[in-house]
Design a protein around this motif. Structure first.
Motif, PDB file in Angstrom:
ATOM      1  N   PHE A  69       5.698   8.425   2.484  1.00 38.14           N
ATOM      2  CA  PHE A  69       5.221   7.192   1.846  1.00 38.14           C
ATOM      3  C   PHE A  69       6.120   6.787   0.682  1.00 38.14           C
ATOM      4  CE2 PHE A  69       0.817   8.337   3.491  1.00 38.14           C
ATOM      5  CZ  PHE A  69       0.915   7.480   4.564  1.00 38.14           C
TER       6      PHE A  69
ATOM      7  N   VAL B  51       7.970   3.185   0.367  1.00 32.78           N
ATOM      8  CA  VAL B  51       7.728   2.272  -0.765  1.00 32.78           C
ATOM      9  C   VAL B  51       9.026   1.941  -1.485  1.00 32.78           C
ATOM     10  CG1 VAL B  51       6.597   2.106  -3.023  1.00 32.78           C
ATOM     11  CG2 VAL B  51       5.322   2.917  -1.065  1.00 32.78           C
TER      12      VAL B  51
ATOM     13  N   LEU C 178      10.926  -0.592   0.518  1.00 35.22           N
ATOM     14  CA  LEU C 178      10.310  -1.921   0.517  1.00 35.22           C
ATOM     15  C   LEU C 178      10.653  -2.737  -0.722  1.00 35.22           C
ATOM     16  CD1 LEU C 178       6.722  -1.244   1.888  1.00 35.22           C
ATOM     17  CD2 LEU C 178       8.521  -2.580   2.972  1.00 35.22           C
ATOM     18  N   GLN C 179      11.041  -2.083  -1.802  1.00 30.11           N
ATOM     19  CA  GLN C 179      11.299  -2.798  -3.052  1.00 30.11           C
ATOM     20  C   GLN C 179      12.581  -3.612  -2.956  1.00 30.11           C
ATOM     21  OE1 GLN C 179      11.114  -0.195  -6.405  1.00 30.11           O
ATOM     22  NE2 GLN C 179       9.131   0.629  -5.820  1.00 30.11           N
TER      23      GLN C 179
ATOM     24  N   LEU D  29       4.303  -2.461  -6.271  1.00 31.14           N
ATOM     25  CA  LEU D  29       5.222  -1.497  -5.653  1.00 31.14           C
ATOM     26  C   LEU D  29       5.754  -0.481  -6.665  1.00 31.14           C
ATOM     27  CD1 LEU D  29       7.267  -3.679  -3.143  1.00 31.14           C
ATOM     28  CD2 LEU D  29       5.560  -1.950  -2.638  1.00 31.14           C
TER      29      LEU D  29
ATOM     30  N   THR E   2       2.956   1.933  -7.461  1.00 32.28           N
ATOM     31  CA  THR E   2       2.764   2.835  -6.327  1.00 32.28           C
ATOM     32  C   THR E   2       3.866   3.888  -6.287  1.00 32.28           C
ATOM     33  OG1 THR E   2       1.756   1.017  -5.104  1.00 32.28           O
ATOM     34  CG2 THR E   2       2.448   2.917  -3.827  1.00 32.28           C
ATOM     35  N   THR E   3       5.086   3.475  -6.549  1.00 32.85           N
ATOM     36  CA  THR E   3       6.209   4.421  -6.576  1.00 32.85           C
ATOM     37  C   THR E   3       6.003   5.472  -7.657  1.00 32.85           C
ATOM     38  OG1 THR E   3       7.702   2.685  -5.821  1.00 32.85           O
ATOM     39  CG2 THR E   3       8.711   4.624  -6.798  1.00 32.85           C
TER      40      THR E   3
END
Length: 118
Positions: free
Chosen positions: A15, A19, A22-23, A49, A52-53
């Motif tokens: 995950f 993530v 995705l940034q 994001l 979450t990271t």
């Protein structure tokens, strides 16, 4: 316990990679030539994001430390390569099993002492 932690650790790593990928890149080649104002702008504000990271990175570090603690508490060898090979005793023998690591090589047959005549 160790297996559960390891599965959670691997899932967090997957995950975390997703993530991070995705940034959006901010460019500037690690801040070279980008000026000093970029870090204080609205683009530097934490969004979903980046939070979450940070959370996944913290969880990754915690599971890494827990795995190190749990793996250090084992005292018995868990691999067959760590334990010595025990050879079973012969069928009619009362001797205990030997702890040789390899079977003994049989001796070569002796040559006859007398020459064979025809």
């Amino acid at each position: 316990m160790q297996t559960v932690l390891l599965v959670i650790h691997v899932l967090i790593a997957i995950f975390l990679i997703a993530v991070v990928l995705l940034q959006r890149s901010e460019g500037g080649a690690l801040g070279i030539g980008g000026g000093g104002g970029g870090a204080m702008s609205s683009r530097g504000a934490a969004n979903l994001l980046t939070r979450t990271t940070a959370g996944l990175a913290g969880a990754f570090m915690v599971t890494s430390i827990l795995l190190a603690i749990v793996s250090g508490s084992h005292t018995a060898p868990t691999s067959i390569l760590d334990s010595p090979l025990t050879m079973p005793a012969p069928a009619g023998s009362t001797a205990p099993a030997s702890t040789e690591t390899a079977p003994a090589v049989p001796a070569a047959p002796a040559e006859p002492s007398a020459p064979i005549s025809e």
